[in-house]
Structure formats: C-alpha cells, structure tokens
Design an enzyme around this catalytic site. Structure first.
Site, short mmCIF file in Angstrom:
data_model
loop_
_atom_site.label_atom_id
_atom_site.label_comp_id
_atom_site.label_asym_id
_atom_site.label_seq_id
_atom_site.Cartn_x
_atom_site.Cartn_y
_atom_site.Cartn_z
N HIS A 142 -1.67 0.17 -9.50
CA HIS A 142 -2.23 -0.79 -8.53
C HIS A 142 -2.88 -1.98 -9.27
O HIS A 142 -4.08 -2.20 -9.18
CB HIS A 142 -3.27 -0.08 -7.63
CG HIS A 142 -3.55 -0.82 -6.35
ND1 HIS A 142 -3.86 -0.18 -5.18
CD2 HIS A 142 -3.57 -2.14 -6.06
CE1 HIS A 142 -4.06 -1.08 -4.22
NE2 HIS A 142 -3.89 -2.27 -4.74
N ARG A 193 0.86 -1.18 0.00
CA ARG A 193 0.00 0.00 0.00
C ARG A 193 0.90 1.23 0.00
O ARG A 193 1.95 1.25 0.66
CB ARG A 193 -0.88 0.04 1.26
CG ARG A 193 -2.02 -0.95 1.27
CD ARG A 193 -3.12 -0.55 0.26
NE ARG A 193 -4.24 -1.45 0.28
CZ ARG A 193 -4.38 -2.54 -0.49
NH1 ARG A 193 -3.43 -2.87 -1.36
NH2 ARG A 193 -5.45 -3.31 -0.41
N GLU A 196 -4.20 7.46 -5.24
CA GLU A 196 -4.14 6.75 -6.53
C GLU A 196 -5.28 7.25 -7.39
O GLU A 196 -6.43 7.15 -6.93
CB GLU A 196 -4.26 5.23 -6.32
CG GLU A 196 -2.99 4.63 -5.76
CD GLU A 196 -3.14 3.18 -5.34
OE1 GLU A 196 -4.20 2.59 -5.61
OE2 GLU A 196 -2.22 2.65 -4.72
O1 LIG Z 1 -5.28 -5.91 -1.56
C1 LIG Z 1 -5.30 -6.33 -2.73
O2 LIG Z 1 -5.50 -7.50 -3.01
C2 LIG Z 1 -5.08 -5.38 -3.85
O3 LIG Z 1 -4.12 -4.45 -3.51
C3 LIG Z 1 -6.35 -4.69 -4.26
O4 LIG Z 1 -6.92 -4.07 -3.19
#
Ligand SMILES: O=C(O)[C@H](O)CO
Length: 327
Positions: A292, A244, A273
């Site tokens: 992402h 993250r 993002e």
């Molecule tokens: O946590 C996850 O699987 C991805 O980052 C999408 O949220």
C-alpha cells in the site's frame, strides 16, 4: 504563535512505522504540540480536554465512538491520502468534528504505481530479479517470456483523477484504453487519451488484457470483482489493484489464479494489510504485492503533511477547512 500555546494534536506514534515520519517531526513540532496515543492513554485526564485535532496518518490512530466521547474539544480530523473509507463521517459530524483529506496530491504517484505494477507484472520483474540474484534459482533467460504492453488493452475501472492519470500514462505506452465509470467522461477528455467508455463493466472485463482498479471503496464497489467478474476476464489477463483490497473478493481471486482463470495479479492493496504470512497470494509466482505504497514518495508525503497541517490550523481558527470531506 510566539507566547501562545500550540494546539494539542493527537497522532498515533512518532517516528514509528505507522506514525508521523521522522523527517516530518521538526516541521510538525513547530505547528503543534504532538501527543502520541501512548501519551494520551497514560495521561487521559489532563490530555482529553486539551486535544483539539487528530493528525491521522495512514488511517491511524483508529477513531471510534469511545475516542470521540473522550475528546470533548475535538474539532478537526486531518486524514492523509484520498480514501476515507476508514472514517465514519456521519459519526464524526454528529460530534461536530470536521474532516479533511489530501486527494489531489496523491494522484500522480498513485497512477505511477498503477503503471509500475502493470509493467512489473507483464515483464515479470520480480521473478526476473530473483532469477538474476539468487544462486539457488535456475538461470534460464533464453526461455523467458512476458506479455507485451504496447498494443494491449487496458481496462480502467474507476475513471476519477487517478484513473484518468493512469490512462494518460498508458497512452504513452501505446495501449488501447477502455474505462468503466459511473459517469461517462467528456468527449474531449476521452479523445485526449483515446479512451472508450464501457457502460457495462462486463464488456470491459471481457476485452481487457489488463484490468486496473482505481475506484473508491464504497458499499457499491465492495467486492465489485468477484468470481463472476474474474470468470469474464481473459485467461491471459492481469488484474491490477491500486484502490482498496476490499474492492476484490480475495478468496475468489486466489481461486481464479490457482485455476488459471486469469493469468496474474499485481496488488498494492489487500485485506488485511499485511496479509497473514501464510496467505496463498504470497506464494504465487504470478502475483506481485506491494505494501500500500501508492503515494509513498518523499515529495508527495511532504505535501500531504503540509496540507493536513493547513486543514487543522484553518479548522481550529474557525475558518473553512481546506479539502473538507462532507458526510
Ligand atoms: O487513499 C489513499 O490516498 C491511500 O490509499 C492511503 O490511504
């Protein structure tokens, strides 16, 4: 289900950029009566009592207390992916709502993404592509230098399922592997990938050529990598983030890259993002950013959808919710 009304399930949008994928709609329509946020807001009086589940794709629709108050019959929230930092689990539980995610299915793709970023950054793939295709860019491959991966040290921060899968891949690339984790892995798991445990993150940061972040975002990992940690890294090192954005202090990262405290960064996650179009990270040649997309492959996204359907159906039938996430 013939003759029976399908459950009303709230989604953000259908076929939109963040909503349900267009090629998932056919399957989902057989299982649920999908209601988009727009439809819900336009016909709240009728729909609020009907909706019993939320299909939360890529953290959308956003769930707050106001939404929970307006959905008295809500029983299940199925969230895609593994991270649940976008959900207030205690709040949801206080409304009697069960939550599920799809943790296992995303791990292989996300680990692949970590390696893809590592390789792309070390071999300057994006820059190379630009040089090869852009008529305006000077063409100088003879002077081109990247960083070798084989023999380099990879420090994995967060040795959960994804971190471990990265280690398996890195082993095949003949990398030396260090890892930092709350708990040390079993000896046989360590030796299977040749990983060495660093109880202190500082040791890992000082020794690694590539530092890859695969931790969950929690209050303990919030801005785990800040100015101090970046300064501990080698000036030749690359930071890779597949967890993250908020695990890294982004301002400190910009400064570290500008001042050559570290060599490069490859980020699948940022905050926000997307980044504002004038953000300094978007202008740096030594930074690769992807939007992402760690788990974004056709097969994985389909299985995620199937698992979310299964969790909603079980929860609505009063059965144990597969992959339930407890507060
Ligand atoms: O946590 C996850 O699987 C991805 O980052 C999408 O949220």
């Amino acid at each position: 289900m013939e003759g029976q009304e399908l459950p009303y399930v709230l989604v953000d949008t259908i076929g939109g950029r963040i909503g349900v994928y267009e090629d998932h709609v056919g399957f989902l329509n057989k299982c649920f009566h999908l209601i988009t946020m727009k439809e819900y807001l336009e016909n709240k009086t009728f729909l609020s009592k009907k909706i019993t589940a939320i299909y939360m794709w890529y953290h959308k629709p956003h769930i707050n207390e106001e939404l929970l108050q307006s959905l008295p019959n809500l029983k299940v929230v199925a969230s895609s992916g593994v991270g649940i930092d976008h959900l207030d689990l205690k709040l949801l539980s206080s409304y009697g709502v069960k939550v599920s995610n799809t943790p296992s299915v995303v791990s292989i793709d996300t680990a692949d993404m970590g390696m893809a970023l590592l390789l792309a950054s070390s071999r300057r793939l994006v820059e190379g592509h630009e040089m090869a295709v852009s008529p305006e860019t000077e063409y100088f491959p003879a002077d081109w230098l990247g960083v070798e991966v084989s023999g380099a040290t990879l420090g994995i921060v967060g040795m959960g399922v994804i971190g471990y899968k990265v280690a398996e891949r890195a082993k095949a690339f003949e990398m030396k592997i260090l890892y930092h984790n709350r708990n040390q892995r079993k000896k046989e798991e360590e030796s299977a990938v040749g990983a060495v445990y660093c109880k202190k993150i500082d040791n890992l940061l000082q020794q690694s050529d590539f530092v890859l972040l695969a931790v969950n975002l929690t209050p303990q990992t919030h801005k785990l990598i800040g100015k101090r940690e970046l300064e501990l890294m080698k000036p030749t090192a690359t930071l890779i983030n597949i967890s993250r954005g908020l695990v890294v202090d982004q301002d400190a990262l910009v400064e570290a890259l500008q001042n050559k405290v570290i060599k490069a960064a490859a980020l699948d996650v940022t905050y926000p993002e997307p980044l504002p179009r004038d953000h300094p990270l978007l202008k740096m040649k030594n930074v690769i950013i992807t939007p992402h997309i760690g788990s974004a492959t056709k097969k994985t996204r389909w299985v995620m959808m199937e698992e979310m359907v299964e969790s909603i159906q079980a929860g609505l039938a009063g059965l144990p919710v597969p992959r339930e996430v407890l507060p």
